[in-house]
Design a protein around this motif. Structure first.
Motif, short mmCIF file in Angstrom:
data_model
loop_
_atom_site.label_atom_id
_atom_site.label_comp_id
_atom_site.label_asym_id
_atom_site.label_seq_id
_atom_site.Cartn_x
_atom_site.Cartn_y
_atom_site.Cartn_z
N ARG A 585 12.96 3.96 -8.03
CA ARG A 585 12.59 3.13 -9.17
C ARG A 585 11.29 2.37 -8.93
O ARG A 585 10.62 1.98 -9.87
N GLY A 586 10.95 2.17 -7.69
CA GLY A 586 9.70 1.52 -7.36
C GLY A 586 8.63 2.54 -7.03
O GLY A 586 8.90 3.74 -6.90
N PRO A 587 7.38 2.11 -6.89
CA PRO A 587 6.29 3.04 -6.55
C PRO A 587 6.47 3.62 -5.15
O PRO A 587 7.09 3.01 -4.28
N VAL A 588 5.91 4.82 -4.96
CA VAL A 588 5.98 5.51 -3.68
C VAL A 588 4.55 5.77 -3.21
O VAL A 588 3.76 6.38 -3.93
N PHE A 589 4.22 5.32 -2.01
CA PHE A 589 2.91 5.56 -1.42
C PHE A 589 3.08 6.56 -0.28
O PHE A 589 3.97 6.41 0.56
N TYR A 590 2.21 7.56 -0.27
CA TYR A 590 2.33 8.65 0.69
C TYR A 590 1.33 8.46 1.82
O TYR A 590 0.12 8.52 1.61
N LEU A 591 1.84 8.27 3.02
CA LEU A 591 1.00 8.06 4.19
C LEU A 591 0.32 9.34 4.61
O LEU A 591 0.92 10.42 4.62
N GLU A 592 -0.94 9.26 4.96
CA GLU A 592 -1.69 10.40 5.49
C GLU A 592 -1.72 10.30 7.01
O GLU A 592 -2.04 9.27 7.56
#
Length: 592
Positions: A585-592
């Motif tokens: 439900r919250g934003p998802v940030f994708y680590l590089e």
């Protein structure tokens, strides 16, 4: 000299067969002749005056007692085939001699233009006016009952040359659409004539007849600029043996081989093939294979299919065949969001996968043409979008336009997105003048005290957030370092001095409040066992010294169970290519 006597020749049959051969060589009526079934014997009732009659199923019965030249038989056979081609054999007009006469006149006018065979003497004569419209001519003949126009009707003493029979079909072939077949042959004959006139080394009449699959592909190249550029870069493979060996029920695409495989046994209409081909072109244009990452390929294919099918329905590109994936509740969601939802019921949705993206080996990064295929596809769809919108060629869904625009721009780094998330939740603090601690006095006016700038302590007190850190053994140390370093720098930049840190593996470990500058360097990671995050969430929820409105940042490798966050503001930091096993439900940030 002994031996069997040779079989006695039948000149009438040979003449009839020669006439059928002349029709089969015609580029317009030849395809219909090859689908029809001619009969030339005494097993069918014929009047002396009859020439031939044809049924709605394509059975053509000729009068074997007639003596005619091959040219005359070609004319008679072509006349009957035109009744099929023009849709004259109708159940509601069974036995209507006036309708039969009107259709005879229409067929005669077409034969005059096509120059097929030579009409027998009793079949030649004047034509009534307005002979291009059957209904108009039918009304005219009803008012002017002239026997001169009833040459094939029962008024001449014989049976009508059109006989309605219930249309039957073979289970492996289906029924023949005679009107569609006639339209295709006209189109192919015209294309062959244009090629021949233009100097293309393809003699008139030898052009290969295009089926619905080839016509659908040609439509994209000539009439649909959005996907025309993408379509030009892929070869169509419709060999039944190839698709059968590859176990492809309808269609599939290989980005690396730049080929689209279609199964002609699916027997779809041209409009349905347009939908299917557009579906495959969008897989390539939107770089779905490159965006797979470490997701499950089958489930990712299902998620992409849901998005594409919704867009194509909105765009009204062809017609969607039965059995394709569609769910109105997923309207407006991206493929990544749909994948996260489907991951909650992995077994169910993996069974629905139709495997129309042939994923290549992850170790293979080039192409047989040494071209960056992803860049080429993005460029082709971008040019198509610009042309489509400039010339107002039709409606495009907003989500599709946004995705195409996003593909043409470099992706926003994860740390920039995380910084934006911090900006939305921690507004800059306002400095206020205070005399509680005076500023340094100016040398010119040492007797005048001056206030200093300070932040309000009340505003700083509730300025915090929680970090729930997955410390299981599957978490990469470099990712942990990058995540914690970014959190520390962003916290300090936004005047967030204290952060509540909780480590989670098999059990939660509460680090308490830590200075933002200490998170990156002095945190000693505990655990490195299994992954159970929910106790860490409950620990923060029940902590009396943790504000109820403070957000939580969860850093995990996605190998965890469903979380209940009690409606609290939150976000996820996960490795690129991973996906949470539940819809976030919250934003998802994708680590590089």
């Amino acid at each position: 000299m002994s031996g069997k006597n040779p079989k006695k020749a039948n000149p009438a049959l040979e003449s009839f067969q020669a006439g059928c051969g002349l029709v089969a060589q015609n580029p317009v009526l030849g395809p219909l002749m090859r689908e029809a079934t001619p009969h030339f014997d005494d097993r069918y009732p014929m009047a002396k005056e009859d020439w031939a009659w044809i049924s709605a199923n394509g059975d053509l019965y000729a009068n074997s007692h007639r003596r005619a030249t091959s040219q005359e038989w070609a004319y008679v056979v072509a006349h009957c085939l035109l009744h099929l081609a023009l849709g004259h054999i109708r159940e509601d007009r069974v036995g209507d001699a006036v309708w039969n006469a009107a259709c005879d006149c229409i067929a005669t006018r077409y034969l005059k233009d096509l120059h097929i065979g030579a009409p027998p003497g009793e079949l030649s004569g004047p034509l009534p006016p307005n002979t291009r419209e059957e209904e108009a001519l039918y009304r005219w003949l009803t008012e002017h009952s002239d026997s001169a126009y009833f040459r094939f009707s029962t008024m001449s003493g014989g049976r009508p040359d059109m006989v309605w029979e219930p249309i039957c079909s073979n289970w492996w072939q289906g029924s023949t659409d005679w009107r569609q077949l006639f339209a295709e042959s006209l189109r192919d004959a015209l294309r062959s004539a244009v090629d021949y006139a233009g100097g293309v080394e393809t003699p008139q009449g030898s052009h290969k007849r295009m089926g619905p699959i080839q016509r659908a592909q040609e439509w994209f190249l000539s009439s649909y600029p959005l996907l025309g550029g993408v379509a030009s870069g892929f070869r169509l493979v419709d060999d039944p043996l190839v698709v059968q060996r590859m176990n492809i029920p309808v269609a599939a695409i290989s980005i690396q081989m730049r080929e689209i495989y279609v199964n002609p046994a699916a027997r779809l209409t041209e409009q349905e093939w347009r939908f299917v081909l557009a579906h495959e072109y969008l897989h390539a244009a939107l770089c779905h294979e490159a965006r797979l990452g470490k997701r499950d390929p089958e489930l990712w294919n299902v998620a992409c299919d849901y998005v594409i099918n919704q867009w194509l329905r909105d765009m009204e590109v062809g017609s969607m065949p039965e059995g394709l994936l569609f769910d109105a509740e997923l309207h407006g969601l991206s493929a990544e969001s749909i994948y996260d939802r489907l991951a909650a019921n992995l077994r169910k949705y993996k069974r629905m996968a139709q495997h129309d993206i042939l994923f290549g080996s992850p170790d293979w990064t080039g192409s047989r043409d040494f071209v960056d295929l992803d860049s080429w596809c993005r460029s082709a769809i971008q040019r198509g979008l610009d042309y489509h919108q400039t010339h107002e060629r039709g409606y495009l869904p907003e989500g599709l336009v946004e995705e195409i625009r996003a593909l043409s721009q470099p992706p926003i780094p994860w740390d920039v997105k995380l910084a934006q998330w911090f900006d939305e939740r921690f507004e800059p603090l306002e400095k206020r003048r205070t005399y509680a601690r005076l500023s340094r006095r100016q040398s010119a006016t040492p007797d005048i005290p001056r206030p200093s700038w300070r932040y309000e302590e009340a505003a700083q007190a509730g300025r915090t957030f929680g970090v729930l850190l997955d410390t299981s053994g599957s978490m990469d140390r470099s990712l942990l370092a990058a995540a914690l370093g970014s959190i520390a720098s962003y916290s300090a930049a936004r005047d967030v001095n204290r952060v509540r840190v909780v480590f989670c593996d098999a059990a939660p470990y509460d680090q308490g409040y830590m200075e933002a500058t200490e998170i990156a360097g002095s945190v000693k990671v505990r655990g490195r066992g299994g992954t159970v995050l929910q106790p860490g969430i409950e620990l923060l929820e029940q902590a009396s010294d943790f504000p109820k409105e403070a957000p939580i940042l969860i850093i995990t490798d996605c190998e965890c169970d469903r979380l209940n966050l009690y409606g609290r503001d939150h976000a996820f930091l996960v490795p690129r290519g991973r996906s949470l096993p539940f819809p976030p439900r919250g934003p998802v940030f994708y680590l590089e």
